[in-house]
Enzyme design. Structure first.
Site, PDB file in Angstrom:
ATOM      1  N   ARG A 106     -14.267  -7.392   0.050  1.00 32.85           N
ATOM      2  CA  ARG A 106     -13.397  -7.100   1.208  1.00 32.85           C
ATOM      3  C   ARG A 106     -12.806  -5.677   1.096  1.00 32.85           C
ATOM      4  NH1 ARG A 106      -7.874  -5.437   2.211  1.00 32.85           N
ATOM      5  NH2 ARG A 106      -7.351  -6.164   4.288  1.00 32.85           N
ATOM      6  N   VAL A 107     -12.888  -4.938   2.168  1.00 27.49           N
ATOM      7  CA  VAL A 107     -12.283  -3.608   2.228  1.00 27.49           C
ATOM      8  C   VAL A 107     -11.348  -3.565   3.432  1.00 27.49           C
ATOM      9  CG1 VAL A 107     -12.732  -1.136   2.469  1.00 27.49           C
ATOM     10  CG2 VAL A 107     -14.337  -2.553   1.197  1.00 27.49           C
ATOM     11  N   THR A 149       0.857  -1.187   0.000  1.00 29.24           N
ATOM     12  CA  THR A 149       0.000   0.000   0.000  1.00 29.24           C
ATOM     13  C   THR A 149       0.894   1.239   0.000  1.00 29.24           C
ATOM     14  OG1 THR A 149      -1.842  -1.041   1.083  1.00 29.24           O
ATOM     15  CG2 THR A 149      -1.548   1.284   1.574  1.00 29.24           C
TER      16      THR A 149
HETATM   17  N1  ASP Z   1      -3.611  -2.163   4.663  1.00 29.07           N
HETATM   18  C1  ASP Z   1      -3.858  -2.706   3.360  1.00 29.07           C
HETATM   19  C2  ASP Z   1      -5.143  -3.495   3.341  1.00 29.07           C
HETATM   20  O1  ASP Z   1      -5.374  -4.226   4.291  1.00 29.07           O
HETATM   21  C3  ASP Z   1      -2.769  -3.596   2.893  1.00 29.07           C
HETATM   22  C4  ASP Z   1      -1.423  -2.930   2.813  1.00 29.07           C
HETATM   23  O2  ASP Z   1      -1.038  -2.170   3.697  1.00 29.07           O
HETATM   24  O3  ASP Z   1      -0.714  -3.206   1.852  1.00 29.07           O
HETATM   25  O4  ASP Z   1      -5.882  -3.424   2.379  1.00 29.07           O
END
Ligand code: ASP
Length: 310
Positions: free
Chosen positions: A204-205, A176
C-alpha cells in the site's frame, strides 16, 4: 528583500484529548519548534527553500513523536515501509521514494533521486538498490521502534483492517510530516515523509510520495504538503488541485487551500489537512480534522506553533 517563510506539519488529526497530557503537548511543540526554526535559519542566512524543507523534515523524521523515519508505524508484517517526496517550484524538479526500509532520512533519499538519478519516483527493492549505490547506511529495525506504534499494531494485527496513526477513534492522528518554504528569491519548495498506515499490506502506498497528490511545488502558484487519509488525497489530487485553483481560477493561496480541504475533499469524505506557501511568502494551513500539528515562521514577524483549532 522579499518575504521569506516556512511552515511545517506533523500530521493532521491529533491524539484524542484524553490521551494528550500537558507534558506530551510540550514535547510535540518543542519538536515542531526545533524543526521549524532549523528551516527558518537556513532561509534567514540566504539559503534555499529546498534546503530549508529538507532540514525541517529530517528533524521531524528523527523525532519518534511523528510517523516518519524514527517512529514510523508498523506494517502487517511488523516492518516499516516509508514513503517520501520533495519538489522544487522554480523548475518543477521532483524526487520521490516509496516502500523503503532502514533509511534514517527518507526525505534525503527522495532528494537524491531528484538530483542524482534520471528518474522521479523509485520504489521498493529498486529504491533500496539506489540507496546502496548512493552509500546510504542502513539502520537496524530497532532504530525505528516506538512502543506506542507497536501497541497500535498489536491491537489490530490479526484483523484485516489498517489504521491511521494514533487513530483510536475516527478523528485520529495521522503523523505524517511535511514542510513548505519560500526563500528570499521567491523560490518555493515542498517535502513530505511518512510511515503510512498501521497494519498496511500489499505494498500500500499513500499520497505522501505522489507528486501532485500529497506533495507539489510550482513557483507560479504554491508549494503544498498534505496529511490525512491518503486514499482520498490521491483521488482528489489534492496538492495539484490547490495549484490549479490558483493558476486557472485566480484564487489566492488561502482561498484555494480552503476550497480543497473544507469543500472538495470533504465531498468525497476525505479527512486531513495541508500546509502551503506561495512565492510571496504567504502561508495557509487548513485542516478539517480536530487538529493538525503545525508551525510557521515568516520574515514579516508572524510565528505560530499550534495543535488544535485556534
Ligand atoms: N497521508 C498519509 C498516508 O496516507 C498518512 C498521514 O498523513 O499520516 O500514507
Amino acid at each position: 528583500m522579499k518575504t521569506f517563510s516556512i511552515a511545517i506539519h506533523g500530521g493532521a488529526g491529533t491524539l484524542i484529548k484524553g490521551l494528550m497530557t500537558q507534558e506530551l503537548e510540550v514535547q510535540y511543540k518543542n519538536a515542531l519548534k526545533r524543526a521549524r526554526d532549523a528551516g527558518y535559519e537556513i532561509l534567514k542566512n540566504g539559503g534555499t527553500a529546498i534546503d530549508a524543507v529538507e532540514i525541517s523534515v529530517k528533524l521531524l523524521e528523527d523525532s519518534p513523536l511523528f510517523n516518519a523515519g524514527k517512529g514510523s508505524v508498523f506494517t502487517a508484517e511488523g516492518t516499516h515501509e516509508m514513503d517520501a517526496a520533495i519538489m522544487e517550484g522554480k523548475n518543477l524538479e521532483a524526487g520521490a521514494v516509496s516502500l523503503i526500509t532502514g533509511i534514517k532520512n527518507p526525505v534525503s533519499l527522495a532528494r537524491d533521486v531528484m538530483e542524482k538519478s534520471y528518474h522521479v519516483f523509485l520504489a521498493g527493492d529498486g529504491a533500496m538498490n539506489f540507496a546502496k549505490d548512493q552509500n546510504y547506511d542502513l539502520e537496524d529495525p530497532d532504530y525505528f521502534y516506538d512502543e506506542v506504534r507497536y501497541k497500535q499494531w498489536q491491537g489490530i494485527k490479526d484483523s484485516n483492517s489498517f489504521q491511521l496513526d494514533h487513530s483510536v477513534k475516527k478523528d485520529g492522528k495521522f503523523g505524517t510530516v511535511g514542510a513548505v518554504a519560500c526563500d528570499h528569491e521567491g523560490n518555493i519548495a515542498a517535502a513530505t515523509s511518512t510511515g503510512g498506515m498501521t497494519n498496511k499490506k500489499w505494498g500500500r502506498v499513500g499520497d505522501s510520495p505522489m507528486i501532485g497528490a500529497g506533495n507539489y511545488a510550482n513557483n507560479k502558484t504554491c508549494a503544498v504538503s498534505c496529511t490525512g487519509s491518503g486514499e482520498f488525497f490521491i483521488r482528489g489530487v489534492v496538492a495539484y488541485d490547490v495549484s490549479c485553483l490558483m493558476e486557472y481560477k485566480g484564487l489566492s493561496l488561502e482561498e484555494a487551500s480552503n476550497e480543497v480541504i473544507n469543500k472538495r475533499i470533504l465531498e468525497i469524505k476525505g479527512d486531513g489537512g495541508l500546509i502551503a506557501v506561495d512565492a510571496n511568502g504567504n502561508i495557509a494551513m487548513p485542516f478539517n480534522t480536530e487538529g493538525m500539528y503545525r508551525a510557521s515562521k515568516s520574515s514579516n514577524g508572524i510565528e505560530t506553533i499550534s495543535i488544535y483549532k485556534d
